[in-house]
Design a protein around this motif. Structure first.
Motif, PDB file in Angstrom:
ATOM      1  N   ARG A  89       0.930  -1.144  -0.005  1.00 54.13           N
ATOM      2  CA  ARG A  89      -0.027  -0.179  -0.065  1.00 54.13           C
ATOM      3  C   ARG A  89       1.070   1.217  -0.184  1.00 54.13           C
ATOM      4  O   ARG A  89       0.648   2.350  -0.810  1.00 54.13           O
ATOM      5  N   ASN A  90       1.910   1.298   0.972  1.00 49.76           N
ATOM      6  CA  ASN A  90       2.778   2.237   0.915  1.00 49.76           C
ATOM      7  C   ASN A  90       3.401   2.549  -0.301  1.00 49.76           C
ATOM      8  O   ASN A  90       3.706   3.709  -0.870  1.00 49.76           O
ATOM      9  N   LEU A  91       3.876   1.524  -1.074  1.00 47.52           N
ATOM     10  CA  LEU A  91       4.646   1.645  -2.278  1.00 47.52           C
ATOM     11  C   LEU A  91       3.838   2.255  -3.225  1.00 47.52           C
ATOM     12  O   LEU A  91       4.173   2.992  -4.032  1.00 47.52           O
ATOM     13  N   LEU A  92       2.451   1.803  -3.171  1.00 46.86           N
ATOM     14  CA  LEU A  92       1.587   2.113  -4.400  1.00 46.86           C
ATOM     15  C   LEU A  92       1.210   3.567  -3.967  1.00 46.86           C
ATOM     16  O   LEU A  92       1.061   4.490  -5.048  1.00 46.86           O
ATOM     17  N   LEU A  93       0.992   3.954  -2.716  1.00 49.81           N
ATOM     18  CA  LEU A  93       0.903   5.384  -2.482  1.00 49.81           C
ATOM     19  C   LEU A  93       2.119   6.423  -2.992  1.00 49.81           C
ATOM     20  O   LEU A  93       2.042   7.450  -3.625  1.00 49.81           O
ATOM     21  N   ILE A  94       3.364   5.616  -2.822  1.00 51.87           N
ATOM     22  CA  ILE A  94       4.513   6.762  -3.259  1.00 51.87           C
ATOM     23  C   ILE A  94       4.383   6.704  -4.759  1.00 51.87           C
ATOM     24  O   ILE A  94       4.697   7.803  -5.405  1.00 51.87           O
ATOM     25  N   GLY A  95       4.201   5.662  -5.530  1.00 60.25           N
ATOM     26  CA  GLY A  95       4.227   5.731  -6.942  1.00 60.25           C
ATOM     27  C   GLY A  95       3.061   6.727  -7.498  1.00 60.25           C
ATOM     28  O   GLY A  95       3.384   7.252  -8.541  1.00 60.25           O
ATOM     29  N   LEU A  96       1.923   6.375  -7.052  1.00 66.27           N
ATOM     30  CA  LEU A  96       0.885   7.299  -7.462  1.00 66.27           C
ATOM     31  C   LEU A  96       1.078   8.724  -7.147  1.00 66.27           C
ATOM     32  O   LEU A  96       0.724   9.596  -8.009  1.00 66.27           O
ATOM     33  N   ILE A  97       1.698   9.116  -5.898  1.00 62.73           N
ATOM     34  CA  ILE A  97       2.002  10.576  -5.773  1.00 62.73           C
ATOM     35  C   ILE A  97       2.898  11.094  -6.819  1.00 62.73           C
ATOM     36  O   ILE A  97       2.712  12.110  -7.299  1.00 62.73           O
ATOM     37  N   ALA A  98       3.887  10.239  -6.994  1.00 61.06           N
ATOM     38  CA  ALA A  98       4.971  10.640  -8.107  1.00 61.06           C
ATOM     39  C   ALA A  98       4.074  10.758  -9.431  1.00 61.06           C
ATOM     40  O   ALA A  98       4.625  11.897 -10.141  1.00 61.06           O
ATOM     41  N   LEU A  99       3.516   9.921  -9.729  1.00 62.12           N
ATOM     42  CA  LEU A  99       2.724  10.268 -11.028  1.00 62.12           C
ATOM     43  C   LEU A  99       1.917  11.565 -11.105  1.00 62.12           C
ATOM     44  O   LEU A  99       2.055  12.226 -12.081  1.00 62.12           O
ATOM     45  N   VAL A 100       1.022  11.788  -9.981  1.00 65.26           N
ATOM     46  CA  VAL A 100       0.481  13.030  -9.965  1.00 65.26           C
ATOM     47  C   VAL A 100       1.165  14.195 -10.036  1.00 65.26           C
ATOM     48  O   VAL A 100       0.854  15.081 -10.665  1.00 65.26           O
ATOM     49  N   VAL A 101       2.172  14.207  -9.201  1.00 66.41           N
ATOM     50  CA  VAL A 101       3.160  15.335  -9.124  1.00 66.41           C
ATOM     51  C   VAL A 101       3.713  15.662 -10.490  1.00 66.41           C
ATOM     52  O   VAL A 101       3.764  16.700 -11.076  1.00 66.41           O
ATOM     53  N   SER A 102       4.129  14.496 -11.228  1.00 68.29           N
ATOM     54  CA  SER A 102       4.857  14.834 -12.492  1.00 68.29           C
ATOM     55  C   SER A 102       4.034  15.202 -13.499  1.00 68.29           C
ATOM     56  O   SER A 102       4.125  16.063 -14.507  1.00 68.29           O
ATOM     57  N   ILE A 103       2.496  14.876 -13.676  1.00 73.77           N
ATOM     58  CA  ILE A 103       1.607  15.388 -14.386  1.00 73.77           C
ATOM     59  C   ILE A 103       1.474  16.921 -14.049  1.00 73.77           C
ATOM     60  O   ILE A 103       1.034  17.690 -15.159  1.00 73.77           O
ATOM     61  N   ALA A 104       1.250  17.171 -12.969  1.00 76.68           N
ATOM     62  CA  ALA A 104       1.064  18.684 -12.554  1.00 76.68           C
ATOM     63  C   ALA A 104       1.989  19.396 -13.003  1.00 76.68           C
ATOM     64  O   ALA A 104       1.938  20.591 -13.323  1.00 76.68           O
ATOM     65  N   LEU A 105       3.134  18.805 -12.980  1.00 81.58           N
ATOM     66  CA  LEU A 105       4.542  19.714 -13.088  1.00 81.58           C
ATOM     67  C   LEU A 105       4.609  20.033 -14.748  1.00 81.58           C
ATOM     68  O   LEU A 105       4.840  20.889 -15.107  1.00 81.58           O
ATOM     69  N   ASP A 106       4.406  18.620 -15.341  1.00 80.97           N
ATOM     70  CA  ASP A 106       3.936  18.971 -16.865  1.00 80.97           C
ATOM     71  C   ASP A 106       3.186  20.205 -17.303  1.00 80.97           C
ATOM     72  O   ASP A 106       3.419  20.946 -18.175  1.00 80.97           O
ATOM     73  N   LEU A 107       1.955  20.150 -16.508  1.00 84.68           N
ATOM     74  CA  LEU A 107       0.908  20.779 -17.015  1.00 84.68           C
ATOM     75  C   LEU A 107       1.268  22.352 -16.439  1.00 84.68           C
ATOM     76  O   LEU A 107       1.049  23.395 -17.316  1.00 84.68           O
ATOM     77  N   MET A 108       2.123  22.561 -15.606  1.00 86.76           N
ATOM     78  CA  MET A 108       2.580  23.856 -15.270  1.00 86.76           C
ATOM     79  C   MET A 108       4.008  24.361 -15.708  1.00 86.76           C
ATOM     80  O   MET A 108       4.554  25.207 -15.525  1.00 86.76           O
TER      81      MET A 108
END
Length: 212
Positions: A89-108
């Motif tokens: 669960r924690n590994l999935l949390l880290i991976g999904l957070i990284a995915l969301v952050v990368s998409i948000a940074l791309d948008l910005m």
């Protein structure tokens, strides 16, 4: 704590206001360099607010999703392997957070040679902390005789993942990566020297228990 509904409402309001400002500036048709600068700022503001909204909403959804999946995994694993479900669960949390952050940074438009290596290195370090903690805890629970060496083992695992993560972060900077590699080797040798007496003591104790 943070009032999420209020925060999301404020972000959506800010987004609408920014869109209104962009439309108004478009009709004003300011000329010259000042007009170009204003146009660039006006064009970027929706991306900035949109990225912040995406980041906020994405992290909330990630937390809810991983909490739900974590409960499912905890129910699927036997009691003695509950820690594995928590680790996944924690590994999935880290991976999904990284995915969301990368998409948000791309948008910005926050891109560059350090952005993605930074995200990757952070994921490696975070995952390593969870993995190291879970492994050492399970070993100590199954073999209490290793409790004395647990802090050293945990430190060593953390250090390994830290060095790997730093190597990933500075992958685009060969000189810095080389320094990190040299430091890693030096620390590994030092830790090995420090662990030698502990390993010897444990081996001696285990041999004594076997004889008895």
């Amino acid at each position: 704590g943070i009032d999420l509904s209020n925060l999301i409402g404020m972000l959506i309001t800010a987004f609408i206001v920014v869109i209104g400002i962009v439309v108004a500036l478009h009709y004003l048709r300011i000329g010259g360099e000042a007009g170009m600068l204003v146009a660039q700022v006006a064009e970027y503001l929706p991306r900035l607010i949109g990225g912040i909204i995406l980041l906020t909403a994405g992290l909330i959804l990630v937390a809810l999703l991983t909490d739900y999946i974590g409960k499912l995994l905890t129910g699927l694993f036997p009691k003695q392997f509950v820690e594995i479900g928590e680790m996944l669960r924690n590994l999935l949390l880290i991976g999904l957070i990284a995915l969301v952050v990368s998409i948000a940074l791309d948008l910005m438009l926050f891109t560059g040679p350090l952005v993605y290596p930074l995200i990757l290195g952070t994921v490696i370090i975070g995952a390593g902390i969870f993995i190291g903690h879970t492994i050492v805890r399970n070993i100590v629970e199954d073999h209490p005789e290793f409790a004395a060496a647990a802090p050293y083992a945990k430190f060593l695992l953390y250090l390994v993942f830290l060095m790997v993560g730093l190597g990933a972060i500075f992958a685009n900077f060969p000189n810095t990566a080389h320094v990190v590699q040299n430091v890693a080797w030096g620390v590994a040798i030092a830790v090995g020297i420090l662990l030698a007496p502990v390993v010897y003591t444990l081996a001696k104790r285990m041999a004594k228990e076997v004889k008895e």
